[in-house]
Design a protein around this motif. Structure first.
Motif, PDB file in Angstrom:
ATOM      1  N   THR A 127       0.838  -1.200   0.000  1.00  0.00           N
ATOM      2  CA  THR A 127       0.000   0.000   0.000  1.00  0.00           C
ATOM      3  C   THR A 127       0.870   1.246   0.000  1.00  0.00           C
ATOM      4  N   ARG A 128       0.368   2.268  -0.668  1.00  0.00           N
ATOM      5  CA  ARG A 128       1.102   3.535  -0.700  1.00  0.00           C
ATOM      6  C   ARG A 128       1.238   4.087   0.718  1.00  0.00           C
ATOM      7  N   ASN A 131       3.927   2.082   2.714  1.00  0.00           N
ATOM      8  CA  ASN A 131       5.224   2.262   2.041  1.00  0.00           C
ATOM      9  C   ASN A 131       5.787   3.647   2.357  1.00  0.00           C
ATOM     10  N   ASP A 132       4.931   4.652   2.169  1.00  0.00           N
ATOM     11  CA  ASP A 132       5.406   6.020   2.317  1.00  0.00           C
ATOM     12  C   ASP A 132       5.631   6.378   3.788  1.00  0.00           C
ATOM     13  N   ARG A 138       7.537   9.948  -0.122  1.00  0.00           N
ATOM     14  CA  ARG A 138       6.464   9.579  -1.048  1.00  0.00           C
ATOM     15  C   ARG A 138       7.105   8.882  -2.231  1.00  0.00           C
ATOM     16  N   PHE A 140       6.012   5.446  -3.348  1.00  0.00           N
ATOM     17  CA  PHE A 140       5.329   4.236  -3.808  1.00  0.00           C
ATOM     18  C   PHE A 140       5.158   4.221  -5.330  1.00  0.00           C
ATOM     19  N   GLU A 141       4.646   5.325  -5.891  1.00  0.00           N
ATOM     20  CA  GLU A 141       4.446   5.364  -7.352  1.00  0.00           C
ATOM     21  C   GLU A 141       5.782   5.272  -8.077  1.00  0.00           C
ATOM     22  N   SER A 144       6.895   1.806  -8.265  1.00  0.00           N
ATOM     23  CA  SER A 144       6.103   1.059  -9.232  1.00  0.00           C
ATOM     24  C   SER A 144       6.592   1.343 -10.654  1.00  0.00           C
TER      25      SER A 144
END
Lengths: 376, 91
Positions: A127-128, A131-132, A138, A140-141, A144
């Protein structure tokens, strides 16, 4: 033949087959479970490119063949591509161990060109939010996107997720995420309690019940995917009764070089007192590995005490982890207290026991300490 | 996954490397964060898995070299190597 029982004589060890270069302690992440020393900000200047290239040549000449490039975040070094190129030319199998931060398509293309063999990408959670939170960034994205780039450049996808109390209940989702990304290998590495993780142990140690559920989820997933995906589940050893064969014995196969050039038989060993670890600025890898007192200190069995001395399992687990023995009992020559034959095993049981209690550190609101540059 | 048969063309898997290591006096297989030291028979088989030779050709070569019937042993080893993802089959 005489029936005398003697300690096995110290045998000349084999070469340092596994070389880990911790190129820098700089890292854009602030993970609360990082194993780096908590006083990393006070550790001296990083080796320059020429030093790293010399380390590679000397270690390869001894027979080192698996190379980990780690940190901190190794991409923080602008000379990473030159280091990879040299390693590749020498015949190393090169592993980049990264958070993904800084891995642009341009750098990935250059690393591929330089001969990089494999990339291990860390995720903190599926999950973002977690993770964050855990990395205090920040990212996570970004991670990915990096995962997609790794596939695009036809690398085997190896995800590493450090597991602890705050994400262990998501193991099923983490594995599903890995599957969606096309991962070939997933390491679910339960936190080992050194460095920052040691400071945050009370918040990070899962309960036995959480661990059991995570192991069940992993088993079900393995049964479904078969050999398509390899999953390594590293258990948190506080719940065990036999110690891990840490590093296959100190000074047997593993050699780590810290950012400041300190040569270590384990990446956490800097904490061990009374050992003058040699520095690659002052000595060559051969004399460090074979001749330095620090690397010979825990070789063989002469250093062992009861219950290790004479234990039929000593050749299998080498008495466990010296750092854990030091952290928990105050003396690195004691048996790893994870072993239930250790007179200090109750300390480990007590710690595992606290993770069962409802009135536990998270509930009490004890803050999580994120890896940062303030001195600890 | 394609099934292994005598017409398959096995090749060392992507991300895996086979090389001679003088310091160990052996061929080794290198893969992400791992290494296997190969004994002489394993090395004799894997060095022939180049994606061009078929399994039948690999067996034939080994049987001529070692003057023995090896088909069963080679197939058993190749099956194990595929399970461990050391090899893949070229379509």
């Amino acid at each position: 033949m005489s029936a005398q029982v003697e300690e096995a004589p110290p045998k000349r060890p084999g070469p340092p087959l596994w070389l880990l270069l911790e190129l820098t302690y700089r890292c854009p992440l602030h993970c609360a479970f990082c194993y780096n020393p908590t006083d990393f900000s006070g550790i001296g200047p990083e080796l320059d490119t020429a030093d790293w290239l010399r380390v590679l040549r000397e270690a390869r000449a001894l027979g080192a063949v698996q190379l980990g490039l780690s940190g901190g975040e190794p991409l923080a070094r602008e000379d990473l591509e030159s280091i990879v190129a040299q390693a590749h030319d020498l015949g190393f199998y090169t592993n980049l161990i990264t958070s993904g931060v800084g891995l642009t398509e341009g750098r990935l293309a250059a690393l591929k060109e330089a001969g990089l063999d494999h990339i291990q990408l860390s995720f903190q959670d599926s999950t973002r939010r977690i993770n964050d939170f855990l990395s205090s960034t920040r990212t996570f994205e970004l991670k990915s996107r990096v995962a997609a780039l790794i596939k695009k450049y036809r690398y085997p996808m190896v995800l590493n997720v450090v597991i602890h109390r705050l994400n262990i209940d998501h193991v099923e989702d983490i594995l599903a995420m890995a599957e969606r990304m096309g991962a070939e290998y997933v390491e679910l590495a339960n936190t080992q309690y050194y460095g920052w993780a040691w400071l945050n142990r009370a918040q990070l140690l899962p309960s036995r019940e959480q661990l059991r559920r995570a192991e069940d989820a992993t088993r079900r997933f393995r049964e479904r995917v078969g050999s398509r995906m390899r999953i390594f589940f590293v258990v948190p050893d506080y719940f065990e009764t036999r110690p891990k064969p840490c590093m296959n014995g100190l000074g047997q196969v593993f050699l780590a070089i810290a950012p400041d050039g300190l040569a270590l038989p384990c990446h956490a060993a800097r904490m061990l007192p009374g050992l003058a670890f040699p520095n690659v600025r002052d000595a060559d890898i051969g004399s460090i590995w074979y001749d330095s007192p620090a690397f010979n200190r825990y070789r063989g069995e002469a250093w062992m005490r009861d219950p290790c001395r004479g234990c039929p399992e000593r050749a299998r687990d080498f008495g466990g982890c010296r750092c854990q023995a030091y952290l928990l009992t105050g003396d690195a020559a004691n048996a790893d207290p994870v072993c239930d034959r250790s007179p200090y095993h109750h300390l480990v049981s007590a710690i595992a026991g606290t993770a069962e209690q409802a009135d536990h550190a998270v509930a009490r609101g004890q803050p999580l300490l994120f890896r940062d540059y303030r001195a600890r | 996954m394609t099934e292994l048969d005598v017409a398959s063309r096995p090749v060392i898997a992507r991300g895996t490397r086979l090389q001679w290591e003088g310091a160990q006096g052996a061929h080794v297989l290198l893969y992400p964060e791992g290494m296997v030291k190969l004994n002489a028979s394993a090395a004799a088989i894997l060095t022939r898995c180049d994606g061009a030779r078929t399994v039948a050709e690999v067996i034939g070569e080994l049987e001529r070299t070692y003057c023995a019937e090896l088909g069963k042993d080679v197939l058993a080893f190749l099956t194990l190597a595929l399970e461990r993802n050391w090899l893949e089959l070229r379509p």
